[in-house]
Design a protein around this motif. Sequence first.
Motif, mmCIF file in Angstrom:
data_model
loop_
_atom_site.group_PDB
_atom_site.id
_atom_site.type_symbol
_atom_site.label_atom_id
_atom_site.label_comp_id
_atom_site.label_asym_id
_atom_site.label_seq_id
_atom_site.Cartn_x
_atom_site.Cartn_y
_atom_site.Cartn_z
ATOM 1 N N TYR B 86 0.849 -1.195 0.000
ATOM 2 C CA TYR B 86 0.000 0.000 0.000
ATOM 3 C C TYR B 86 0.884 1.244 0.000
ATOM 4 O O TYR B 86 1.195 1.776 1.060
ATOM 5 N N PRO B 87 1.289 1.710 -1.166
ATOM 6 C CA PRO B 87 2.166 2.889 -1.212
ATOM 7 C C PRO B 87 1.472 4.095 -0.555
ATOM 8 O O PRO B 87 0.261 4.262 -0.694
ATOM 9 N N VAL B 88 2.252 4.891 0.167
ATOM 10 C CA VAL B 88 1.700 5.985 0.965
ATOM 11 C C VAL B 88 1.534 7.237 0.102
ATOM 12 O O VAL B 88 2.376 7.536 -0.744
ATOM 13 N N GLU B 89 0.450 7.946 0.331
ATOM 14 C CA GLU B 89 0.268 9.253 -0.328
ATOM 15 C C GLU B 89 0.856 10.335 0.572
ATOM 16 O O GLU B 89 0.540 10.387 1.747
ATOM 17 N N ILE B 90 1.705 11.170 0.030
ATOM 18 C CA ILE B 90 2.241 12.270 0.838
ATOM 19 C C ILE B 90 2.002 13.598 0.120
ATOM 20 O O ILE B 90 2.803 14.020 -0.713
ATOM 21 N N PRO B 91 0.910 14.271 0.438
ATOM 22 C CA PRO B 91 0.626 15.564 -0.187
ATOM 23 C C PRO B 91 1.717 16.570 0.175
ATOM 24 O O PRO B 91 2.205 16.581 1.305
ATOM 25 N N GLY B 92 2.103 17.369 -0.789
ATOM 26 C CA GLY B 92 3.082 18.426 -0.503
ATOM 27 C C GLY B 92 4.519 18.024 -0.791
ATOM 28 O O GLY B 92 5.408 18.853 -0.764
ATOM 29 N N VAL B 93 4.757 16.735 -1.017
ATOM 30 C CA VAL B 93 6.103 16.298 -1.420
ATOM 31 C C VAL B 93 5.993 15.851 -2.874
ATOM 32 O O VAL B 93 5.279 14.898 -3.163
ATOM 33 N N PHE B 98 11.079 14.065 -4.039
ATOM 34 C CA PHE B 98 11.237 12.869 -3.223
ATOM 35 C C PHE B 98 12.307 11.941 -3.801
ATOM 36 O O PHE B 98 13.221 11.493 -3.101
ATOM 37 N N LEU B 142 3.515 13.111 -4.165
ATOM 38 C CA LEU B 142 3.820 11.695 -4.127
ATOM 39 C C LEU B 142 2.561 10.844 -3.926
ATOM 40 O O LEU B 142 1.940 10.887 -2.867
ATOM 41 N N ASN B 143 2.207 10.118 -4.967
ATOM 42 C CA ASN B 143 1.079 9.170 -4.948
ATOM 43 C C ASN B 143 -0.289 9.794 -4.693
ATOM 44 O O ASN B 143 -1.293 9.086 -4.633
ATOM 45 N N GLU B 155 5.970 2.520 -7.764
ATOM 46 C CA GLU B 155 6.895 1.701 -6.968
ATOM 47 C C GLU B 155 7.974 1.096 -7.872
ATOM 48 O O GLU B 155 9.150 1.103 -7.530
#
Lengths: 438, 253
Positions: B86-93, B98, B142-143, B155
């Motif tokens: 489950y790849p993580v969503e990171i708003p703002g990066v 990254f 990211l994602n 990934e």
Amino acid sequence: MTDITIPFYQYILEGGNGLTPKDDALYSLREDALVRFRSLGLPDLKSEAWRNTNIQRILKEQPFTLRQQAAPVSAAQVAPAFIQGLSCYKAVLVNGHLQPELSQLPDVKGFTITKLSEASKNEAFKSHFDKHPHLADQPFAALNTALFADGLFIELKANTVLDKPLHIVHVYTVSQHAFLQPRHLWVAHTSASATIIESALGLHENAVAFVNSVSEIFLEDNAEIWHYNLQDMSPDSRHIYQTAASQQTYSRYHHYNFTLPHATLVRNNLSVALNGSYTETDLHGLYLATGNQHVDNHTFVDHLQPHCNSNELYKGVLLDNANGVFTGRIHVHQDAQKTNAFQQNNNLLLSEKADINSQPQLEIYADDVKCSHGFTVGQFSEESLFYLRARGIGEEAAKTLLVNAFAFDITDKVHIPALQHHLTEQIRRYVSGVSINN
Amino acid sequence: MLTIKNLHAEVEGKEILKGIDLEIPRGEVHAIMGPNGSGKSSLASVLAGRENYTVTQGEVIFDGKDLLEMSPEDRAREGVFLAFQYPVEIPGVSNLHFLKTALNEIRAYKGLPALEAKEFLKLTKEKQQLVDFNANLMNRSLNEGFSGGEKKRNEIFQLAMLDPKLGILDETDSGLDIDALRIVANGVNKLRSADKSFLVITHYQRLLDYIVPDFVHVLYDGRIVKTGPKELALELEEKGYDWLKETVVHENV
């Protein structure tokens, strides 16, 4: 001028005759303000607007002198306050007094910048000074009116466009604990526009500077001001900022408030009165607090007229033992139909001992409006942190990346690249090296 | 390349891995199959260094070094790559920022200078094409808002960019439609080489039609209960996992 040591609050409350400068053109205004301050009294924890900030305790910590002559400040001392790569005009104030020799003031037609004390004959001064309706019931604003020393007066005549940002550096230097009260007035006439960045620089050591500042900002029809306020003072600082803006029809006011380490107390009273229709108001705030900082943001958007848009986003990152307070008041009057008023406050708590107290206050008396508010508080997602580390990014770099990502909603809206870079770097500097545990 | 000996691990006091032995030589692709809850993803997590797992016994040697002694970031820098289930969503990066940060941290660990912007972009372009990753996604957070397939492709794209020695695919195929699965599998196949190993964890045999393994291991109740050639996967697909249960019970008796 009488030099007073504490308990000065008692002195001001109970006695204090002869405090206001008699030779001042504003003498009667000041006397009235002192009376008002005394009747309002010093707020305590029972005062609604101060129940999360024990201002009396903070005022009692030290004996403060009320006025203090500033020691001479050199250009080299001020240099670190400037933002790298930022092409701008510069105004340097020391304890509220403009220092033209340290400044690079704009020479732009229609633009006036002077000491406030030299502006008393100016028409804009006469018609606007101390006229903002929201100041009337704020005790510290009244105290400032009664006793302010000096500050900046800025006027943009109709259609004047300031071609570069103006960076105002407020330098504070005190040799003993001092209570300083700068006072500023900005007036932008019809269709004028400017970008103004304020920041502070504390040069004092071993003495506490308590700064109680008031800025009144008037935007007439179709005027636009981008206002950045960077609050990054030393631990020996306590700050109450009263910023009161008033907007006429079609004007745009964009406020950005960045509270960074390390001032022990920062209290912002930011209020905007929308006196004309079709205005745009953005209030963006980012507070990043470490150590024992107490950061209290009180904002007030007063929708008096129809068809106005206000958009407020405040984000907080709290580390160590830091305390945050956010109170966002929106008042939509009965006449203010077709109002759009949005408010959001999001927080990231990065220590078990940090806390945030957030409270929206919406009072809506019109029936055809769109209003919303929201509040969140969260911690680092362990999963996000692990994801970054699993890609080879060290723990510290990963945390900085995540804090910057959280702050991104605000920093991304900064429309000056050099300033944006400066802020991102500041965040990196303050977050790296601080232990973060959930 | 990777040697796992008698690995026991627990999470919240519950033993999940109960003595795993596994050897993956350089350049080989090993698949791990098994029913839900058998410990497949736990094994991936323990290898990548997820902190809520406690290793209670055993050792993992990666390229001659004790992997379990290392922080998650050092494992990545040494060349272990986990493609997340489950790849993580990171708003703002941003994806780009990254990847640049990750790549340069890994390079710094190896004593290499940071990549110049131009070189980095060249590499990015090349790897995007290799794994068929949409260039428009690079500047996005990211994602964030990626479809399931886009996340999994990301990934594999990251795997291509970071060029690890060991790629662990944790159920990368779960939830993918057949087109997305083909794209992901093709990406992996293009990255296969004599000095890169893969550990492919999957619940479904389908993935192994596209990524053909050298060996298949069956994980059941925290142990590897069967190892065989790629045909073992077909057998599992046909018979399901129930027959294993009986075998294991039988053996234990």
